[in-house]
Each structure stands twice: as structure tokens, then as C-alpha cells.
Design a protein around this motif. Structure first.
Motif, PDB file in Angstrom:
ATOM      1  N   THR A 150      -6.167   3.727 -28.777  1.00  0.00           N
ATOM      2  CA  THR A 150      -4.855   3.767 -29.430  1.00  0.00           C
ATOM      3  C   THR A 150      -3.804   3.065 -28.586  1.00  0.00           C
ATOM      4  N   GLU A 151      -3.840   3.289 -27.281  1.00  0.00           N
ATOM      5  CA  GLU A 151      -2.898   2.621 -26.377  1.00  0.00           C
ATOM      6  C   GLU A 151      -3.092   1.109 -26.403  1.00  0.00           C
ATOM      7  N   VAL A 152      -4.334   0.682 -26.510  1.00  0.00           N
ATOM      8  CA  VAL A 152      -4.629  -0.754 -26.562  1.00  0.00           C
ATOM      9  C   VAL A 152      -4.031  -1.381 -27.818  1.00  0.00           C
ATOM     10  N   GLN A 153      -4.120  -0.681 -28.950  1.00  0.00           N
ATOM     11  CA  GLN A 153      -3.534  -1.221 -30.180  1.00  0.00           C
ATOM     12  C   GLN A 153      -2.023  -1.384 -30.019  1.00  0.00           C
ATOM     13  N   GLU A 154      -1.392  -0.402 -29.386  1.00  0.00           N
ATOM     14  CA  GLU A 154       0.050  -0.484 -29.152  1.00  0.00           C
ATOM     15  C   GLU A 154       0.394  -1.653 -28.233  1.00  0.00           C
ATOM     16  N   MET A 155      -0.388  -1.795 -27.174  1.00  0.00           N
ATOM     17  CA  MET A 155      -0.096  -2.832 -26.190  1.00  0.00           C
ATOM     18  C   MET A 155      -0.439  -4.234 -26.682  1.00  0.00           C
ATOM     19  N   SER A 156      -1.216  -4.314 -27.751  1.00  0.00           N
ATOM     20  CA  SER A 156      -1.477  -5.638 -28.319  1.00  0.00           C
ATOM     21  C   SER A 156      -0.167  -6.280 -28.774  1.00  0.00           C
ATOM     22  N   LEU A 157       0.775  -5.458 -29.234  1.00  0.00           N
ATOM     23  CA  LEU A 157       2.093  -5.977 -29.610  1.00  0.00           C
ATOM     24  C   LEU A 157       2.795  -6.598 -28.412  1.00  0.00           C
ATOM     25  N   ARG A 187       1.747 -16.434 -32.180  1.00  0.00           N
ATOM     26  CA  ARG A 187       1.775 -15.158 -31.461  1.00  0.00           C
ATOM     27  C   ARG A 187       2.872 -14.240 -31.986  1.00  0.00           C
ATOM     28  N   LEU A 188       4.053 -14.766 -32.234  1.00  0.00           N
ATOM     29  CA  LEU A 188       5.151 -13.907 -32.687  1.00  0.00           C
ATOM     30  C   LEU A 188       4.994 -13.518 -34.155  1.00  0.00           C
ATOM     31  N   ASN A 189       4.420 -14.390 -34.965  1.00  0.00           N
ATOM     32  CA  ASN A 189       4.137 -14.001 -36.348  1.00  0.00           C
ATOM     33  C   ASN A 189       3.135 -12.855 -36.388  1.00  0.00           C
ATOM     34  N   ARG A 190       2.156 -12.905 -35.498  1.00  0.00           N
ATOM     35  CA  ARG A 190       1.184 -11.814 -35.419  1.00  0.00           C
ATOM     36  C   ARG A 190       1.875 -10.520 -34.987  1.00  0.00           C
ATOM     37  N   TYR A 191       2.791 -10.636 -34.042  1.00  0.00           N
ATOM     38  CA  TYR A 191       3.569  -9.472 -33.613  1.00  0.00           C
ATOM     39  C   TYR A 191       4.317  -8.851 -34.795  1.00  0.00           C
ATOM     40  N   PHE A 192       5.057  -9.677 -35.528  1.00  0.00           N
ATOM     41  CA  PHE A 192       5.853  -9.155 -36.638  1.00  0.00           C
ATOM     42  C   PHE A 192       4.963  -8.628 -37.767  1.00  0.00           C
ATOM     43  N   GLU A 193       3.780  -9.206 -37.902  1.00  0.00           N
ATOM     44  CA  GLU A 193       2.841  -8.750 -38.923  1.00  0.00           C
ATOM     45  C   GLU A 193       2.331  -7.338 -38.625  1.00  0.00           C
ATOM     46  N   LEU A 194       2.136  -7.025 -37.349  1.00  0.00           N
ATOM     47  CA  LEU A 194       1.511  -5.760 -36.959  1.00  0.00           C
ATOM     48  C   LEU A 194       2.500  -4.664 -36.579  1.00  0.00           C
ATOM     49  N   LYS A 195       3.720  -5.025 -36.231  1.00  0.00           N
ATOM     50  CA  LYS A 195       4.607  -4.076 -35.548  1.00  0.00           C
ATOM     51  C   LYS A 195       4.950  -2.852 -36.386  1.00  0.00           C
ATOM     52  N   ASP A 196       5.234  -3.013 -37.670  1.00  0.00           N
ATOM     53  CA  ASP A 196       5.658  -1.866 -38.474  1.00  0.00           C
ATOM     54  C   ASP A 196       4.554  -0.818 -38.567  1.00  0.00           C
ATOM     55  N   LYS A 197       3.334  -1.280 -38.760  1.00  0.00           N
ATOM     56  CA  LYS A 197       2.202  -0.361 -38.841  1.00  0.00           C
ATOM     57  C   LYS A 197       2.028   0.395 -37.530  1.00  0.00           C
ATOM     58  N   ILE A 198       2.115  -0.315 -36.418  1.00  0.00           N
ATOM     59  CA  ILE A 198       1.893   0.323 -35.118  1.00  0.00           C
ATOM     60  C   ILE A 198       3.076   1.201 -34.735  1.00  0.00           C
TER      61      ILE A 198
END
Length: 203
Positions: A150-157, A187-198
């Protein structure tokens, strides 16, 4: 050496190096079209820090740039070694793992494919082996394995944000024949794609 995670100071350093505006109109137009403004990125950074700085992931001495090209496998000797310690410093354990997994998708712009991102099953097994060695135990508990996962998923952001901002700095200053603007977008598009879920999982 202070045992504080290097990543926050490093991102702030990169943000301070971002031009406002870029030296060419074309670069500035591309930046504005993709990311709106430097202010927006700074606000996003503060939001990210407020969420992730509360992590329980331990701070360890980490490589922090373990793309696959920096991992050397000697088949004859059965050994693995790392190279390129430019970013080696204290950081969150989960950040180093997350950054490594993020790099599975490829380095060259033509090869980046997020279908190559390791699945949950692979990550859990990888973390299990890692924890067994790190903690010198035979069988890490399932709750501990999933906690680190779970921490790894968070830190992927955090990994996506760090290298996205780094790439925006290179977009202005680097002479290397590489489309850093495009890499920042990826990289930043991936960040914005994932951030709300995480972020929702964190709340």
C-alpha cells in the motif's frame, strides 16, 4: 548525514529551477498547454506533501533511481549490483521500491508502455522476498507485506512527480537530444491520472 527523506528538498530544488517563463515561446506554450502554470504545480506539490509526509514507511539509505539500466545482473556469478548513485540518499523505503516498479514501463519515449507496470501479484511476491532479506526472517506476515504494498502505491505518485518536475527542468536547460517535454508530460499525466484514487485511499 541527516536521516531525513531527500525527496522533498529535491523537488523543491527542481521547482525553484523551473523557468517562469521558458526561454522560448514554443516551450512556454507547450508548458502552459500541458500544465497550466508553475503556480498550479507548486500547489500540487504542497498537496502531495501534506498527504505523503505522514507515511509510516521507514526512512532508509536508498538508491532512488533504480531504473533497470542501473541494475547489473551477472549471470555467470549469479550476482546483482547497482550503478549510478547520483541520487543515493536517505528516503522512504517504499519510495525506492515504487520508483523501481515505475521504471519497468521503459525509458525511451518510444518504448514506454504502462501495460508493463508490474501487477499486484508480482509486487506482493517481490515485496515478500525483499522483506525476508531486509528483516532477516523466513516468512514475512501477510499484513506486513500488504502494508508495504500500500505504501508503494502511494509513493508511486511521488516518483512520478519528482521525475516529471526534473524533466521540466531538463526541458529548459539540457543539451541532450531527448524530448524532455514529452517525458514530463508522460510522468505528470500519470501522476494526475492516479492521484485522486490514491488520495481517496489515504483519506
Amino acid at each position: 548525514v541527516p536521516k531525513e527523506p531527500f525527496v522533498w528538498d529535491k523537488i523543491e530544488q527542481f521547482l525553484s529551477l523551473l523557468p517562469d517563463p521558458y526561454s522560448s515561446e514554443d516551450k512556454q506554450a507547450r508548458f502552459t498547454n500541458s500544465f497550466s502554470s508553475l503556480t498550479k504545480l507548486r500547489i500540487e506539490y504542497e498537496r502531495l506533501k501534506s498527504h505523503l509526509s505522514q507515511t509510516k514507511s521507514p526512512v532508509v539509505f536508498a538508491h532512488n533511481d533504480l531504473l533497470l539500466g542501473n541494475v547489473i545482473y551477472n549471470k555467470d556469478e549469479g550476482t546483482i549490483s547497482f550503478i549510478d548513485y547520483e541520487y543515493a540518499a536517505y528516503c522512504y523505503q517504499a519510495f525506492d521500491i515504487a520508483n523501481h516498479f515505475n521504471e519497468f514501463v521503459g525509458i525511451s519515449l518510444e518504448d514506454i508502455d504502462y501495460d508493463k507496470y508490474p501487477c499486484e501479484e508480482f509486487q506482493l511476491e517481490w515485496i515478500k522476498v525483499y522483506l525476508a532479506i531486509y528483516l532477516d526472517i523466513d516468512h514475512p506476515s501477510d499484513p506486513l507485506i500488504y502494508k508495504v504494498y500500500t505504501e508503494v502505491q502511494e509513493m508511486s505518485l511521488l516518483s512520478h512527480f519528482l521525475w516529471g518536475i526534473w524533466s521540466l527542468v531538463q526541458y529548459e536547460h539540457s543539451d541532450i537530444d531527448f524530448d524532455f517535454g514529452r517525458y514530463a508530460e508522460i510522468r505528470l499525466n500519470r501522476y494526475f491520472e492516479l492521484k485522486d484514487k490514491i488520495f481517496k485511499q489515504l483519506s
